[in-house]
Each structure stands twice: as C-alpha cells, then as structure tokens.
Design a protein around this motif. Structure first.
Motif, short mmCIF file in Angstrom:
data_model
loop_
_atom_site.label_atom_id
_atom_site.label_comp_id
_atom_site.label_asym_id
_atom_site.label_seq_id
_atom_site.Cartn_x
_atom_site.Cartn_y
_atom_site.Cartn_z
N PRO A 34 4.54 36.77 -27.15
CA PRO A 34 3.15 36.35 -26.97
C PRO A 34 2.93 35.64 -25.63
O PRO A 34 3.77 34.85 -25.18
CB PRO A 34 2.91 35.39 -28.14
CG PRO A 34 3.88 35.84 -29.19
CD PRO A 34 5.10 36.30 -28.43
N ASP A 35 1.79 35.93 -25.01
CA ASP A 35 1.52 35.40 -23.68
C ASP A 35 1.40 33.88 -23.64
O ASP A 35 1.58 33.27 -22.58
CB ASP A 35 0.22 36.01 -23.12
CG ASP A 35 0.36 37.49 -22.81
OD1 ASP A 35 1.50 37.95 -22.61
OD2 ASP A 35 -0.68 38.19 -22.78
N ASP A 36 1.09 33.26 -24.79
CA ASP A 36 0.87 31.82 -24.78
C ASP A 36 2.14 31.01 -25.00
O ASP A 36 2.10 29.78 -24.99
CB ASP A 36 -0.18 31.43 -25.83
CG ASP A 36 0.24 31.80 -27.25
OD1 ASP A 36 1.23 32.53 -27.42
OD2 ASP A 36 -0.45 31.36 -28.19
N VAL A 37 3.29 31.67 -25.19
CA VAL A 37 4.54 30.93 -25.38
C VAL A 37 5.01 30.37 -24.04
O VAL A 37 5.08 31.09 -23.04
CB VAL A 37 5.63 31.83 -25.99
CG1 VAL A 37 6.96 31.08 -26.09
CG2 VAL A 37 5.19 32.34 -27.36
N ARG A 38 5.31 29.09 -24.03
CA ARG A 38 5.87 28.44 -22.86
C ARG A 38 7.26 27.92 -23.22
O ARG A 38 7.47 27.41 -24.32
CB ARG A 38 4.98 27.29 -22.38
CG ARG A 38 3.63 27.77 -21.83
CD ARG A 38 3.83 28.58 -20.56
NE ARG A 38 2.60 29.12 -20.01
CZ ARG A 38 2.10 30.32 -20.28
NH1 ARG A 38 2.76 31.11 -21.15
NH2 ARG A 38 1.01 30.75 -19.74
N ASP A 62 10.52 26.15 -27.49
CA ASP A 62 10.87 27.55 -27.31
C ASP A 62 11.84 27.68 -26.14
O ASP A 62 11.57 27.17 -25.04
CB ASP A 62 9.60 28.37 -27.02
CG ASP A 62 8.70 28.46 -28.24
OD1 ASP A 62 9.04 29.23 -29.16
OD2 ASP A 62 7.66 27.77 -28.27
N LEU A 63 12.93 28.38 -26.36
CA LEU A 63 13.96 28.61 -25.35
C LEU A 63 14.07 30.11 -25.12
O LEU A 63 13.93 30.89 -26.05
CB LEU A 63 15.31 28.05 -25.80
CG LEU A 63 15.31 26.63 -26.38
CD1 LEU A 63 16.72 26.24 -26.83
CD2 LEU A 63 14.76 25.62 -25.39
N ALA A 121 7.63 25.51 -19.41
CA ALA A 121 6.77 24.38 -19.74
C ALA A 121 6.98 23.27 -18.72
O ALA A 121 8.00 23.24 -18.02
CB ALA A 121 7.10 23.89 -21.14
N PRO A 122 6.02 22.34 -18.59
CA PRO A 122 6.21 21.21 -17.68
C PRO A 122 7.53 20.51 -17.95
O PRO A 122 7.86 20.18 -19.09
CB PRO A 122 5.01 20.31 -17.99
CG PRO A 122 3.95 21.25 -18.47
CD PRO A 122 4.70 22.31 -19.25
#
Length: 201
Positions: free
Chosen positions: A119-123, A61-62, A152-153
């Motif tokens: 969505p809150d869980d998208v990194r 995801d970007l 994301a890491p």
C-alpha cells in the motif's frame, strides 16, 4: 533481459535445496531454489549486513527490499517480533520461498509482496537491503528513488554493496539525490551504507 534472479518469473528448472542462516541470534534452515538470488548459500553480503547493523526498531513497519528467499526478512522478524516486516521482491519464485521460510521459522507479522502490492501509505521505520546491483544503474537508481522516500521520519535504510561493484559511487549518487549517506562499516569487501531521507524540517 536473460533469466536472472531479478526476473519476475524465472524459467530455470526448479531444484529446491536447503541452506542454513547461522547468526549469533538467528539459526534457521531455509529452502532455496534455482532462479533466485544466491541459491547455494546465504550470500556473504547479506551476512555482513545482518552482522553489522544496529537492531531494527521494535515496532512499526520494516522493509526488506529485494527479499529473495527471506534471510533478511526472517532476521528482522526475529529481532523485532512486534513489528510488521514487509519482504518485497519482483521474483515470484523467491516470494513463495520467503513465505514458506518465514512460516517455517515461526515468524508472525511478515508480509511478502510484489512491489506494486505494498500500500502506498505504508511508511517504514527501517529498510534493510542487499540491493540487486546487477540489474544496472538505471533500474537500481529507480528502485532506490521509489523506496527510500518511504522512510518514516527518523528512519534509516541500511544497504550492503560490494566495494568493487560500485559501493562508493552509489554513496556519491545517493548524496547527490538528497539522501544523506554514511559508511557504517566495511568488511570482507562490502560496504554498509546508512541512508536517511533529506531533512526538510
């Protein structure tokens, strides 16, 4: 607040026009309108960003934070067709233009949303942004505090900021907030800042 490009529902009378995004690898016409950011031409800072940063991750995801009518979103989608590209903006008119422009450019995997609809869980594997400096420091800082921790890491955010509009002070603030930041490039009066989330390992 008066009616600006960072207004949710611009009151400016619609006046659609065409501009062109012209990069080495992306050539596309874009529809713009009154009440959105840089309606008469693709912004110089946006061009510096798109010409200066490394390629985005090929998958994941970007995020284009403050997508406007979509030049960064479309470039991300063209350079990383296997990724999901999120274009986020508070401006309803800009979001609709970005949807139309992405579709016209043949970009699959693009999602244009209001900030609260992601969505809150998208990194995000990467964030690219020409952030709305003129919203004021408090709003700008709040926006960055909201989205940068969603990297994301190993992810990196690339921000373009005019030098005379506080790029160096923004870099210092980011560092003070625990976001390691380096100046990746300096061109045509703009700084490109590469920002990472704090390493907690």
């Amino acid at each position: 607040m008066s009616d600006h490009y960072f207004t949710a529902r611009p009151s400016a009378t619609s006046a659609p026009r065409q501009v062109r995004l012209a990069l080495r690898d992306v050539q596309v016409g874009l529809t713009t309108d009154a009440g959105v950011f840089s309606p008469t031409a693709v912004d110089a800072g946006t061009l510096v960003l798109l010409e200066s940063v490394p390629p985005p991750p090929a998958t994941g995801d970007l995020l284009d934070l403050g997508c406007g009518y979509g030049p960064i979103t479309i470039t991300l989608a063209r350079r990383a067709p296997g990724a999901t590209v999120w274009g986020v903006d508070v401006n309803e008119r800009a979001r609709e233009l970005a949807r139309v422009n992405a579709a016209n450019a043949g970009c699959d995997g693009v999602r244009i949303e209001a900030p609260d609809d992601v969505p809150d869980d998208v990194r995000f594997a990467a964030i690219w942004s020409n952030p709305p400096i003129k919203v004021g420091k408090a709003t700008l800082h709040g926006m960055l505090q909201r989205w940068l921790p969603r990297l994301a890491p190993g992810g990196v955010a690339h921000l373009v900021v005019q030098r005379h509009l506080g790029a160096d002070s923004l870099q210092r603030w980011l560092e003070s907030e625990g976001f390691p930041t380096e100046r990746l490039a300096s061109r045509k009066g703009y700084r490109i800042l590469a920002v990472r989330t704090e390493d907690t390992t």
